[in-house]
Design a protein around this motif. Structure first.
Motif, PDB file in Angstrom:
ATOM      1  N   VAL A 206     -16.561  11.702   2.044  1.00 43.25           N
ATOM      2  CA  VAL A 206     -15.276  11.272   2.608  1.00 43.25           C
ATOM      3  C   VAL A 206     -15.211   9.746   2.660  1.00 43.25           C
ATOM      4  N   LEU A 207     -16.300   9.104   3.062  1.00 43.99           N
ATOM      5  CA  LEU A 207     -16.318   7.638   3.122  1.00 43.99           C
ATOM      6  C   LEU A 207     -16.159   7.025   1.733  1.00 43.99           C
ATOM      7  N   GLN A 208     -16.844   7.572   0.755  1.00 45.38           N
ATOM      8  CA  GLN A 208     -16.742   7.032  -0.598  1.00 45.38           C
ATOM      9  C   GLN A 208     -15.347   7.250  -1.180  1.00 45.38           C
ATOM     10  N   SER A 209     -14.754   8.406  -0.919  1.00 45.71           N
ATOM     11  CA  SER A 209     -13.393   8.634  -1.406  1.00 45.71           C
ATOM     12  C   SER A 209     -12.419   7.705  -0.699  1.00 45.71           C
ATOM     13  N   GLY A 210     -12.697   7.397   0.573  1.00 43.27           N
ATOM     14  CA  GLY A 210     -11.877   6.422   1.287  1.00 43.27           C
ATOM     15  C   GLY A 210     -11.982   5.025   0.675  1.00 43.27           C
ATOM     16  N   GLN A 211     -13.204   4.643   0.311  1.00 37.48           N
ATOM     17  CA  GLN A 211     -13.396   3.351  -0.357  1.00 37.48           C
ATOM     18  C   GLN A 211     -12.688   3.320  -1.706  1.00 37.48           C
ATOM     19  N   MET A 212     -12.687   4.446  -2.396  1.00 38.72           N
ATOM     20  CA  MET A 212     -11.996   4.523  -3.671  1.00 38.72           C
ATOM     21  C   MET A 212     -10.492   4.325  -3.484  1.00 38.72           C
ATOM     22  N   ILE A 213      -9.951   4.906  -2.444  1.00 42.01           N
ATOM     23  CA  ILE A 213      -8.525   4.740  -2.161  1.00 42.01           C
ATOM     24  C   ILE A 213      -8.207   3.275  -1.886  1.00 42.01           C
ATOM     25  N   GLN A 214      -9.044   2.629  -1.069  1.00 44.96           N
ATOM     26  CA  GLN A 214      -8.801   1.220  -0.752  1.00 44.96           C
ATOM     27  C   GLN A 214      -8.888   0.353  -2.004  1.00 44.96           C
ATOM     28  N   ALA A 215      -9.898   0.609  -2.849  1.00 47.12           N
ATOM     29  CA  ALA A 215     -10.031  -0.177  -4.084  1.00 47.12           C
ATOM     30  C   ALA A 215      -8.854   0.079  -5.019  1.00 47.12           C
ATOM     31  N   THR A 216      -8.368   1.299  -5.041  1.00 45.70           N
ATOM     32  CA  THR A 216      -7.229   1.626  -5.902  1.00 45.70           C
ATOM     33  C   THR A 216      -5.955   0.965  -5.392  1.00 45.70           C
ATOM     34  N   LYS A 217      -5.818   0.846  -4.074  1.00 49.95           N
ATOM     35  CA  LYS A 217      -4.669   0.133  -3.519  1.00 49.95           C
ATOM     36  C   LYS A 217      -4.748  -1.357  -3.867  1.00 49.95           C
ATOM     37  N   THR A 218      -5.958  -1.914  -3.838  1.00 47.97           N
ATOM     38  CA  THR A 218      -6.132  -3.306  -4.261  1.00 47.97           C
ATOM     39  C   THR A 218      -5.757  -3.459  -5.731  1.00 47.97           C
ATOM     40  N   LEU A 219      -6.164  -2.485  -6.531  1.00 43.86           N
ATOM     41  CA  LEU A 219      -5.811  -2.470  -7.946  1.00 43.86           C
ATOM     42  C   LEU A 219      -4.283  -2.424  -8.108  1.00 43.86           C
ATOM     43  N   GLN A 220      -3.643  -1.597  -7.314  1.00 46.21           N
ATOM     44  CA  GLN A 220      -2.178  -1.475  -7.377  1.00 46.21           C
ATOM     45  C   GLN A 220      -1.511  -2.816  -7.048  1.00 46.21           C
ATOM     46  N   ASN A 221      -2.016  -3.466  -6.016  1.00 47.28           N
ATOM     47  CA  ASN A 221      -1.443  -4.764  -5.641  1.00 47.28           C
ATOM     48  C   ASN A 221      -1.620  -5.799  -6.749  1.00 47.28           C
ATOM     49  N   ALA A 222      -2.792  -5.770  -7.401  1.00 54.21           N
ATOM     50  CA  ALA A 222      -3.031  -6.728  -8.490  1.00 54.21           C
ATOM     51  C   ALA A 222      -2.114  -6.444  -9.672  1.00 54.21           C
ATOM     52  N   ILE A 223      -1.862  -5.164  -9.924  1.00 54.09           N
ATOM     53  CA  ILE A 223      -0.937  -4.797 -11.004  1.00 54.09           C
ATOM     54  C   ILE A 223       0.457  -5.327 -10.687  1.00 54.09           C
ATOM     55  N   GLU A 224       0.889  -5.143  -9.442  1.00 55.55           N
ATOM     56  CA  GLU A 224       2.205  -5.619  -9.043  1.00 55.55           C
ATOM     57  C   GLU A 224       2.305  -7.137  -9.166  1.00 55.55           C
ATOM     58  N   ALA A 225       1.162  -7.815  -8.950  1.00 54.87           N
ATOM     59  CA  ALA A 225       1.156  -9.278  -9.056  1.00 54.87           C
ATOM     60  C   ALA A 225       1.009  -9.739 -10.498  1.00 54.87           C
ATOM     61  N   GLY A 226       0.763  -8.805 -11.405  1.00 53.22           N
ATOM     62  CA  GLY A 226       0.609  -9.163 -12.812  1.00 53.22           C
ATOM     63  C   GLY A 226      -0.706  -9.866 -13.108  1.00 53.22           C
ATOM     64  N   ASP A 227      -1.707  -9.699 -12.243  1.00 54.67           N
ATOM     65  CA  ASP A 227      -2.987 -10.401 -12.380  1.00 54.67           C
ATOM     66  C   ASP A 227      -3.991  -9.475 -13.085  1.00 54.67           C
ATOM     67  N   VAL A 228      -4.206  -9.690 -14.358  1.00 53.02           N
ATOM     68  CA  VAL A 228      -5.091  -8.823 -15.135  1.00 53.02           C
ATOM     69  C   VAL A 228      -6.541  -8.935 -14.650  1.00 53.02           C
ATOM     70  N   ALA A 229      -7.013 -10.164 -14.396  1.00 54.66           N
ATOM     71  CA  ALA A 229      -8.407 -10.360 -13.984  1.00 54.66           C
ATOM     72  C   ALA A 229      -8.686  -9.660 -12.649  1.00 54.66           C
TER      73      ALA A 229
END
Length: 395
Positions: A164-187
């Motif tokens: 459960v903790l690891q899946s929670g971390q995955m969700i948080q990292a994926t949300k960070t990924l989503q924010n970076a996509i919205e910002a257009g930041d490939v790196a």
């Protein structure tokens, strides 16, 4: 008028009544004693394989016994002239005993014994004691290896929390990924993608067996009719394709949105997923073998080529449930603990040789022979993990 004479009118005197009662009591006692002796004489049938022990006035015959661990039946014969008790002693502790065996009689004792050295009493307390040696047997090893179910409650609970903790971390990292996509930041999106993949690899030995989630979050283009252009090409690898093959975040936002929703579904599934004790090591062995037979040979991150980092994360995920079982395994089979521990170390060492724990090395630069060696290491790891369930009596 004179008083009536009891002897004349037929009424028994109190003296005669007392004598009669005493006589009846003696008969009852005699009958009880006879019944006790008869009950010992008419003993239950001797069980097949019963071990005969004859207790004389001064010693036992034999004075030294050796039996396999597990269930044993002893037939104790009292050949002395006094009632005896026969005991199996572990130090000062009575393991089993039979009391009040009358002279000339036999008694049976059935017990389960663990491997070790015990004393046996031989009649009078002043008599020398005999020795009972219990040696390990296949049955005793299996019994010894099988902890009670309650012993698995801790490992099962702790592993559920880990998932459960690891899946929670995955969700948080994926949300960070989503924010970076919205910002257009490939790196930044690439960095967040790597963090999300590490968490995913930590739970993949379980999530990979949930078909609908696996097909939504981690489909491989080669298994789809339209390959990268197929509408079902979603999840992690679709984002990986956009970032590394197309060097763009264009069109990735809806993919990331769905990936977050799927990750949340996975977390909820993991919370209520039922595990059996055998699943803890069984899932890890299965995943190690899958990696050896497929991804390690052909590669899995076909666009980012960061397979070595993902393989290192996968090993961490495989080890977690195994590590929770090793204290139980250590009691049953210390050599299995060493085999498993060495196999994990060897697999990590092979990944390290290829650069998977330091400077990133593209998996496309890893030659076929090196991949075969790494595959063999994962296969050996799977074989080692497969020894855990039999060692714990789970098969």
């Amino acid at each position: 008028m004179s008083s009536p004479d009891p002897q004349r009118d037929g009424t028994p005197s109190s003296r005669l009544m007392t004598i009669a009662l005493l006589g009846a009591g003696i008969l009852v006692l005699a009958g009880g004693g006879a019944f006790y002796l008869a009950s010992q004489k008419v003993a239950r049938p001797v069980e097949a394989g019963a071990i005969a022990v004859r207790v004389g006035d001064k010693s036992c015959e034999p004075m030294d016994l050796t039996v396999p661990a597990g269930r044993s039946v002893f037939e104790i014969e009292n050949a002395s002239n006094r009632p005896i008790e026969w005991e199996i002693l572990d130090g000062v502790m009575v393991v089993e005993e039979r009391e009040n065996i009358a002279p000339g009689f036999r008694s049976q004792l059935a017990t389960r014994l663990k491997p070790g050295s015990y004393d046996i009493t031989c009649g009078l307390l002043s008599n020398p004691r005999g020795k009972l040696t219990v040696i390990a047997s296949a049955h005793s090893e299996a019994e010894k290896a099988k902890p009670p179910l309650k012993a698995f409650i801790g490992p099962l609970s702790e592993y559920k929390v880990y998932l459960v903790l690891q899946s929670g971390q995955m969700i948080q990292a994926t949300k960070t990924l989503q924010n970076a996509i919205e910002a257009g930041d490939v790196a930044a999106t690439k960095a967040a993608y790597g963090a999300a993949r590490v968490a995913y690899r930590h739970v993949e030995s379980v999530s990979g067996r949930i078909a609908d989630i696996e097909n939504a979050m981690d489909p491989v283009a080669a298994y789809l009719a339209g390959r990268e252009q197929d509408p079902a090409f979603t999840g992690f690898h679709r984002i990986e394709f956009g970032l590394w093959r197309e060097s763009s975040v264009a069109g990735l936002k809806p993919i990331a949105d769905k990936l977050i929703a799927d990750a949340a579904t996975l977390r909820d599934r993991l919370k209520v997923l039922k595990f059996e004790p055998a699943d803890l090591s069984g899932n890890s062995a299965r995943e190690a073998r899958r990696l050896a037979e497929g991804p390690v040979i052909s590669g899995d991150s076909l666009y980012a080529s960061d397979d070595l980092a993902e393989f290192a994360a996968a090993v961490d995920g495989l080890e977690k449930p195994v590590s929770l079982l090793l204290p139980l395994v250590a009691e049953a089979s210390p050599e299995t603990v060493k085999t498993v521990t060495d196999a994990f170390a060897a697999t990590r060492a092979e990944i390290g040789k290829l650069g998977g724990t330091g400077t990133p090395v593209a998996y496309t630069d890893v030659p076929p022979d090196a991949r075969k060696t790494l595959s063999a290491s994962f296969m050996a790891l799977a074989d080692a993990i497969d020894r855990i369930n039999p060692a714990l009596g789970q098969e």
